[in-house]
Write a protein that holds these residues in place. Sequence first.
Motif, PDB file in Angstrom:
ATOM      1  N   ASP A 166       0.830  -1.209   0.000  1.00  0.00           N
ATOM      2  CA  ASP A 166       0.000   0.000   0.000  1.00  0.00           C
ATOM      3  C   ASP A 166       0.863   1.256   0.000  1.00  0.00           C
ATOM      4  O   ASP A 166       0.541   2.246  -0.663  1.00  0.00           O
ATOM      5  CB  ASP A 166      -0.932   0.009   1.216  1.00  0.00           C
ATOM      6  N   THR A 167       1.973   1.218   0.737  1.00  0.00           N
ATOM      7  CA  THR A 167       2.888   2.357   0.765  1.00  0.00           C
ATOM      8  C   THR A 167       3.528   2.562  -0.603  1.00  0.00           C
ATOM      9  O   THR A 167       3.623   3.699  -1.084  1.00  0.00           O
ATOM     10  CB  THR A 167       3.967   2.148   1.842  1.00  0.00           C
ATOM     11  N   ALA A 168       3.951   1.477  -1.238  1.00  0.00           N
ATOM     12  CA  ALA A 168       4.531   1.577  -2.584  1.00  0.00           C
ATOM     13  C   ALA A 168       3.507   2.120  -3.568  1.00  0.00           C
ATOM     14  O   ALA A 168       3.832   2.923  -4.449  1.00  0.00           O
ATOM     15  CB  ALA A 168       5.032   0.213  -3.048  1.00  0.00           C
ATOM     16  N   GLN A 169       2.258   1.717  -3.409  1.00  0.00           N
ATOM     17  CA  GLN A 169       1.185   2.193  -4.281  1.00  0.00           C
ATOM     18  C   GLN A 169       0.979   3.695  -4.111  1.00  0.00           C
ATOM     19  O   GLN A 169       0.859   4.434  -5.093  1.00  0.00           O
ATOM     20  CB  GLN A 169      -0.097   1.435  -3.952  1.00  0.00           C
ATOM     21  N   ALA A 170       0.949   4.165  -2.876  1.00  0.00           N
ATOM     22  CA  ALA A 170       0.766   5.596  -2.616  1.00  0.00           C
ATOM     23  C   ALA A 170       1.953   6.402  -3.145  1.00  0.00           C
ATOM     24  O   ALA A 170       1.774   7.454  -3.767  1.00  0.00           O
ATOM     25  CB  ALA A 170       0.580   5.836  -1.121  1.00  0.00           C
ATOM     26  N   LEU A 171       3.174   5.911  -2.910  1.00  0.00           N
ATOM     27  CA  LEU A 171       4.357   6.617  -3.398  1.00  0.00           C
ATOM     28  C   LEU A 171       4.408   6.623  -4.924  1.00  0.00           C
ATOM     29  O   LEU A 171       4.759   7.632  -5.539  1.00  0.00           O
ATOM     30  CB  LEU A 171       5.630   5.977  -2.830  1.00  0.00           C
ATOM     31  N   GLY A 172       4.042   5.508  -5.540  1.00  0.00           N
ATOM     32  CA  GLY A 172       4.020   5.440  -7.000  1.00  0.00           C
ATOM     33  C   GLY A 172       3.001   6.391  -7.597  1.00  0.00           C
ATOM     34  O   GLY A 172       3.278   7.086  -8.583  1.00  0.00           O
ATOM     35  N   VAL A 199       2.301   4.877 -13.369  1.00  0.00           N
ATOM     36  CA  VAL A 199       1.688   5.065 -14.688  1.00  0.00           C
ATOM     37  C   VAL A 199       0.223   5.470 -14.548  1.00  0.00           C
ATOM     38  O   VAL A 199      -0.269   6.333 -15.283  1.00  0.00           O
ATOM     39  CB  VAL A 199       1.851   3.796 -15.548  1.00  0.00           C
ATOM     40  N   VAL A 200      -0.483   4.882 -13.584  1.00  0.00           N
ATOM     41  CA  VAL A 200      -1.882   5.261 -13.350  1.00  0.00           C
ATOM     42  C   VAL A 200      -1.969   6.725 -12.913  1.00  0.00           C
ATOM     43  O   VAL A 200      -2.805   7.489 -13.409  1.00  0.00           O
ATOM     44  CB  VAL A 200      -2.543   4.325 -12.312  1.00  0.00           C
ATOM     45  N   ALA A 222      -8.222   0.687 -17.784  1.00  0.00           N
ATOM     46  CA  ALA A 222      -7.511  -0.019 -18.854  1.00  0.00           C
ATOM     47  C   ALA A 222      -6.006   0.111 -18.670  1.00  0.00           C
ATOM     48  O   ALA A 222      -5.262  -0.867 -18.866  1.00  0.00           O
ATOM     49  CB  ALA A 222      -7.942   0.528 -20.208  1.00  0.00           C
ATOM     50  N   THR A 223      -5.559   1.292 -18.277  1.00  0.00           N
ATOM     51  CA  THR A 223      -4.126   1.502 -18.020  1.00  0.00           C
ATOM     52  C   THR A 223      -3.643   0.586 -16.911  1.00  0.00           C
ATOM     53  O   THR A 223      -2.602  -0.074 -17.038  1.00  0.00           O
ATOM     54  CB  THR A 223      -3.868   2.976 -17.628  1.00  0.00           C
ATOM     55  N   ARG A 224      -4.399   0.517 -15.840  1.00  0.00           N
ATOM     56  CA  ARG A 224      -4.028  -0.343 -14.707  1.00  0.00           C
ATOM     57  C   ARG A 224      -4.002  -1.811 -15.130  1.00  0.00           C
ATOM     58  O   ARG A 224      -3.081  -2.550 -14.794  1.00  0.00           O
ATOM     59  CB  ARG A 224      -5.001  -0.150 -13.550  1.00  0.00           C
ATOM     60  N   MET A 225      -5.008  -2.236 -15.882  1.00  0.00           N
ATOM     61  CA  MET A 225      -5.100  -3.634 -16.303  1.00  0.00           C
ATOM     62  C   MET A 225      -3.925  -4.015 -17.206  1.00  0.00           C
ATOM     63  O   MET A 225      -3.292  -5.058 -17.014  1.00  0.00           O
ATOM     64  CB  MET A 225      -6.429  -3.855 -17.037  1.00  0.00           C
ATOM     65  N   VAL A 226      -3.614  -3.166 -18.177  1.00  0.00           N
ATOM     66  CA  VAL A 226      -2.509  -3.458 -19.094  1.00  0.00           C
ATOM     67  C   VAL A 226      -1.176  -3.449 -18.347  1.00  0.00           C
ATOM     68  O   VAL A 226      -0.355  -4.359 -18.523  1.00  0.00           O
ATOM     69  CB  VAL A 226      -2.494  -2.441 -20.262  1.00  0.00           C
ATOM     70  N   MET A 227      -0.966  -2.455 -17.516  1.00  0.00           N
ATOM     71  CA  MET A 227       0.297  -2.366 -16.775  1.00  0.00           C
ATOM     72  C   MET A 227       0.468  -3.543 -15.826  1.00  0.00           C
ATOM     73  O   MET A 227       1.570  -4.070 -15.680  1.00  0.00           O
ATOM     74  CB  MET A 227       0.378  -1.049 -16.011  1.00  0.00           C
ATOM     75  N   ALA A 247       3.148  13.739  -9.819  1.00  0.00           N
ATOM     76  CA  ALA A 247       4.131  14.829  -9.819  1.00  0.00           C
ATOM     77  C   ALA A 247       4.841  14.919 -11.176  1.00  0.00           C
ATOM     78  O   ALA A 247       5.049  16.021 -11.697  1.00  0.00           O
ATOM     79  CB  ALA A 247       5.147  14.617  -8.696  1.00  0.00           C
ATOM     80  N   LEU A 248       5.191  13.776 -11.756  1.00  0.00           N
ATOM     81  CA  LEU A 248       5.805  13.793 -13.089  1.00  0.00           C
ATOM     82  C   LEU A 248       4.838  14.334 -14.135  1.00  0.00           C
ATOM     83  O   LEU A 248       5.221  15.072 -15.040  1.00  0.00           O
ATOM     84  CB  LEU A 248       6.273  12.391 -13.479  1.00  0.00           C
TER      85      LEU A 248
END
Length: 190
Positions: A67-73, A171-172, A127-132, A79-80
Amino acid sequence: MGMHSILEVITGFLYSLLVLAFFQRVLEKIDCFYMTDHYAPLVIIVSHVSLGLVAFSLDSWSTSRGDTAQALGTGAGAALATYVNYQLGLLVDPPLSSLPLTFPLISVSLVVNSLLRFLIGVIIVLATRMVMKAVTIPFLCRLFGLPSNDVRQARQHMKVELLYRYIVYSVVGFSCVCVVPLLFRIVNLA
């Protein structure tokens, strides 16, 4: 309340207020740096990955680590995307003559336009989440020499779980903040 008690929720809220009070003075500078500096993408990625490395000191598997990695990602991707939006000239301030901003009158076309934007945005993000997800887990398993036939077991490995969550949700987040609004501009739904 599920996995958290009401006291944990209240404590988290109060802690968030404390952090916000501390960072309020520098948020404008951070925002300006994120949008204008040429090194911002590098700093964004390095800072989010570094925060993750500090937070991921557990030796055993835990859902909170993912969950932490998900929030940071998600934060890194957003930000990017803000940096890219600014560099492309997509973040423009409204003219002073239009201030203060007012709400538009609710009409059928506004409601239809809003629903269409919502549905298209959700479809693109899902769709982005599913493909990634379909691409990232097998790639990471091959990269680390793990069998990719059991996704649940592969995700029990810290290096796969953390990188998978970080990459997919970066990416999401980027898609939510940059790709979807750009698509809305292109198809005249902005």
